[in-house]
Design a protein around this motif. Structure first.
Motif, mmCIF file in Angstrom:
data_model
loop_
_atom_site.group_PDB
_atom_site.id
_atom_site.type_symbol
_atom_site.label_atom_id
_atom_site.label_comp_id
_atom_site.label_asym_id
_atom_site.label_seq_id
_atom_site.Cartn_x
_atom_site.Cartn_y
_atom_site.Cartn_z
ATOM 1 N N ILE A 106 -1.862 6.024 7.057
ATOM 2 C CA ILE A 106 -2.260 6.136 8.463
ATOM 3 C C ILE A 106 -2.081 4.783 9.155
ATOM 4 O O ILE A 106 -1.681 4.718 10.316
ATOM 5 C CB ILE A 106 -3.706 6.641 8.593
ATOM 6 C CG1 ILE A 106 -3.846 8.051 8.024
ATOM 7 C CG2 ILE A 106 -4.196 6.580 10.028
ATOM 8 C CD1 ILE A 106 -2.925 9.084 8.623
ATOM 9 N N GLY A 107 -2.360 3.681 8.439
ATOM 10 C CA GLY A 107 -2.142 2.346 9.003
ATOM 11 C C GLY A 107 -0.682 2.119 9.349
ATOM 12 O O GLY A 107 -0.360 1.574 10.415
ATOM 13 N N ILE A 108 0.211 2.535 8.467
ATOM 14 C CA ILE A 108 1.652 2.407 8.725
ATOM 15 C C ILE A 108 2.058 3.244 9.938
ATOM 16 O O ILE A 108 2.798 2.786 10.807
ATOM 17 C CB ILE A 108 2.468 2.795 7.476
ATOM 18 C CG1 ILE A 108 2.253 1.753 6.369
ATOM 19 C CG2 ILE A 108 3.954 2.931 7.805
ATOM 20 C CD1 ILE A 108 2.776 2.168 5.008
ATOM 21 N N LEU A 109 1.550 4.483 10.005
ATOM 22 C CA LEU A 109 1.853 5.328 11.169
ATOM 23 C C LEU A 109 1.316 4.722 12.456
ATOM 24 O O LEU A 109 1.985 4.768 13.498
ATOM 25 C CB LEU A 109 1.263 6.731 10.970
ATOM 26 C CG LEU A 109 1.988 7.652 10.003
ATOM 27 C CD1 LEU A 109 1.220 8.954 9.833
ATOM 28 C CD2 LEU A 109 3.403 7.933 10.476
ATOM 29 N N THR A 110 0.119 4.147 12.399
ATOM 30 C CA THR A 110 -0.473 3.519 13.580
ATOM 31 C C THR A 110 0.391 2.355 14.059
ATOM 32 O O THR A 110 0.643 2.212 15.261
ATOM 33 C CB THR A 110 -1.902 3.031 13.262
ATOM 34 O OG1 THR A 110 -2.686 4.151 12.829
ATOM 35 C CG2 THR A 110 -2.557 2.398 14.474
ATOM 36 N N LEU A 111 0.851 1.525 13.131
ATOM 37 C CA LEU A 111 1.735 0.417 13.493
ATOM 38 C C LEU A 111 3.047 0.931 14.089
ATOM 39 O O LEU A 111 3.544 0.399 15.087
ATOM 40 C CB LEU A 111 2.018 -0.466 12.274
ATOM 41 C CG LEU A 111 0.833 -1.268 11.737
ATOM 42 C CD1 LEU A 111 1.207 -1.948 10.428
ATOM 43 C CD2 LEU A 111 0.358 -2.277 12.773
ATOM 44 N N GLU A 135 -2.081 19.299 -3.593
ATOM 45 C CA GLU A 135 -1.809 18.181 -2.704
ATOM 46 C C GLU A 135 -2.608 16.980 -3.193
ATOM 47 O O GLU A 135 -3.257 17.039 -4.213
ATOM 48 C CB GLU A 135 -2.100 18.551 -1.242
ATOM 49 C CG GLU A 135 -3.427 19.220 -0.967
ATOM 50 C CD GLU A 135 -4.613 18.303 -1.035
ATOM 51 O OE1 GLU A 135 -4.574 17.215 -0.448
ATOM 52 O OE2 GLU A 135 -5.579 18.651 -1.700
ATOM 53 N N LEU A 136 -2.559 15.889 -2.458
ATOM 54 C CA LEU A 136 -3.098 14.613 -2.911
ATOM 55 C C LEU A 136 -4.593 14.660 -3.241
ATOM 56 O O LEU A 136 -5.022 14.211 -4.304
ATOM 57 C CB LEU A 136 -2.818 13.541 -1.844
ATOM 58 C CG LEU A 136 -3.077 12.111 -2.228
ATOM 59 C CD1 LEU A 136 -2.211 11.718 -3.420
ATOM 60 C CD2 LEU A 136 -2.792 11.190 -1.065
ATOM 61 N N THR A 137 -5.402 15.205 -2.354
ATOM 62 C CA THR A 137 -6.839 15.271 -2.596
ATOM 63 C C THR A 137 -7.151 16.191 -3.764
ATOM 64 O O THR A 137 -8.036 15.923 -4.575
ATOM 65 C CB THR A 137 -7.578 15.753 -1.326
ATOM 66 O OG1 THR A 137 -7.148 14.965 -0.226
ATOM 67 C CG2 THR A 137 -9.070 15.643 -1.475
ATOM 68 N N PHE A 138 -6.409 17.286 -3.867
ATOM 69 C CA PHE A 138 -6.577 18.228 -4.972
ATOM 70 C C PHE A 138 -6.299 17.529 -6.302
ATOM 71 O O PHE A 138 -7.026 17.691 -7.274
ATOM 72 C CB PHE A 138 -5.627 19.411 -4.770
ATOM 73 C CG PHE A 138 -5.854 20.574 -5.692
ATOM 74 C CD1 PHE A 138 -6.786 21.552 -5.385
ATOM 75 C CD2 PHE A 138 -5.130 20.703 -6.870
ATOM 76 C CE1 PHE A 138 -6.983 22.628 -6.227
ATOM 77 C CE2 PHE A 138 -5.322 21.769 -7.719
ATOM 78 C CZ PHE A 138 -6.257 22.740 -7.392
ATOM 79 N N GLY A 168 -8.230 7.995 -1.039
ATOM 80 C CA GLY A 168 -8.655 7.505 0.277
ATOM 81 C C GLY A 168 -7.875 6.274 0.703
ATOM 82 O O GLY A 168 -7.480 6.148 1.867
ATOM 83 N N VAL A 169 -7.629 5.364 -0.235
ATOM 84 C CA VAL A 169 -6.856 4.163 0.070
ATOM 85 C C VAL A 169 -5.429 4.547 0.459
ATOM 86 O O VAL A 169 -4.862 3.983 1.409
ATOM 87 C CB VAL A 169 -6.871 3.177 -1.129
ATOM 88 C CG1 VAL A 169 -5.869 2.058 -0.933
ATOM 89 C CG2 VAL A 169 -8.274 2.619 -1.332
ATOM 90 N N PHE A 170 -4.843 5.500 -0.250
ATOM 91 C CA PHE A 170 -3.482 5.942 0.086
ATOM 92 C C PHE A 170 -3.433 6.481 1.513
ATOM 93 O O PHE A 170 -2.551 6.118 2.297
ATOM 94 C CB PHE A 170 -2.995 7.014 -0.894
ATOM 95 C CG PHE A 170 -1.664 7.588 -0.508
ATOM 96 C CD1 PHE A 170 -0.490 6.916 -0.799
ATOM 97 C CD2 PHE A 170 -1.582 8.795 0.183
ATOM 98 C CE1 PHE A 170 0.736 7.428 -0.421
ATOM 99 C CE2 PHE A 170 -0.367 9.322 0.566
ATOM 100 C CZ PHE A 170 0.805 8.638 0.256
ATOM 101 N N TYR A 171 -4.388 7.369 1.856
ATOM 102 C CA TYR A 171 -4.425 7.907 3.219
ATOM 103 C C TYR A 171 -4.592 6.779 4.227
ATOM 104 O O TYR A 171 -3.918 6.749 5.261
ATOM 105 C CB TYR A 171 -5.574 8.911 3.381
ATOM 106 C CG TYR A 171 -5.226 10.323 2.979
ATOM 107 C CD1 TYR A 171 -4.369 11.092 3.747
ATOM 108 C CD2 TYR A 171 -5.778 10.904 1.843
ATOM 109 C CE1 TYR A 171 -4.054 12.393 3.395
ATOM 110 C CE2 TYR A 171 -5.463 12.202 1.472
ATOM 111 C CZ TYR A 171 -4.608 12.939 2.255
ATOM 112 O OH TYR A 171 -4.304 14.224 1.904
ATOM 113 N N LEU A 172 -5.476 5.831 3.947
ATOM 114 C CA LEU A 172 -5.729 4.734 4.867
ATOM 115 C C LEU A 172 -4.475 3.884 5.077
ATOM 116 O O LEU A 172 -4.129 3.536 6.213
ATOM 117 C CB LEU A 172 -6.880 3.862 4.341
ATOM 118 C CG LEU A 172 -7.395 2.782 5.273
ATOM 119 C CD1 LEU A 172 -7.925 3.394 6.561
ATOM 120 C CD2 LEU A 172 -8.489 1.996 4.584
#
Length: 173
Positions: free
Chosen positions: A155-160, A126-129, A148-152
């Motif tokens: 997650i920002g898109i999901l939050t919006l 997966e991504l972190t791996f 970390g930037v990708f996750y951020l």
């Protein structure tokens, strides 16, 4: 009903990492045969099964709370209007329940996205791996930063998106 409550209690009370290990390695230990293939597809399948079971338990409690949060007077009003139980649920209870469950549900979905990094415990790619593999092979730390930037960003898109959904469901105010 009691058996489901016990299962939900066990799943919610144990770490997801432990559940991943048990679901991937457990059947081989108990049945003395491999249920999941040892390749990447088997690892991803076991990961999906573990995540579905884990988050289904959390979502079941969220939905139960949402349904129970609709005042009994709403159901009674539906009965007075001559509605069937089916109509009361789909036209009154469900519509009000959805608005109540969006915030906790969005929180669980965001947690689910971040928890995908736990799949590396059973060596699922997966991504972190992937970021850690880059770091080990080339001695670079920037892949983990980009992870970390990708996750951020995700997650920002999901939050919006969930904020937009919550605003659209503000019709009960």
């Amino acid at each position: 009903k009691r058996l489901v409550q016990i299962l939900v209690w066990i799943i919610r009370g144990t770490p997801l990492m432990l559940q991943l290990i048990i679901i991937f390695y457990g059947p081989g230990l108990w049945l003395h045969k491999t249920v999941w293939s040892g390749n990447e597809t088997g690892r991803i399948t076991a990961t999906v099964v573990a995540f579905v079971i884990n988050y289904a338990c959390y979502f079941s409690v969220i939905f139960r709370g949402g349904i129970e949060g609709v005042p009994a007077g709403q159901r009674e009003a539906g009965q007075v209007l001559g509605m069937t139980k089916h109509q009361i649920f789909f036209k009154i209870t469900l519509l009000q329940m959805i608005k109540r469950v969006v915030p906790p549900m969005s929180n669980e979905i965001i947690t689910l996205v971040k928890d995908t990094s736990l799949a590396r415990i059973i060596a699922a790619y997966e991504l972190t791996f992937a970021g850690a593999a880059f770091m080990k092979s080339d001695g670079l730390t920037w892949p983990l930063f980009y992870t970390g930037v990708f996750y951020l960003i995700f997650i920002g898109i999901l939050t919006l998106l969930f904020g937009y959904i919550e605003r659209k469901l503000d019709y009960f105010k």
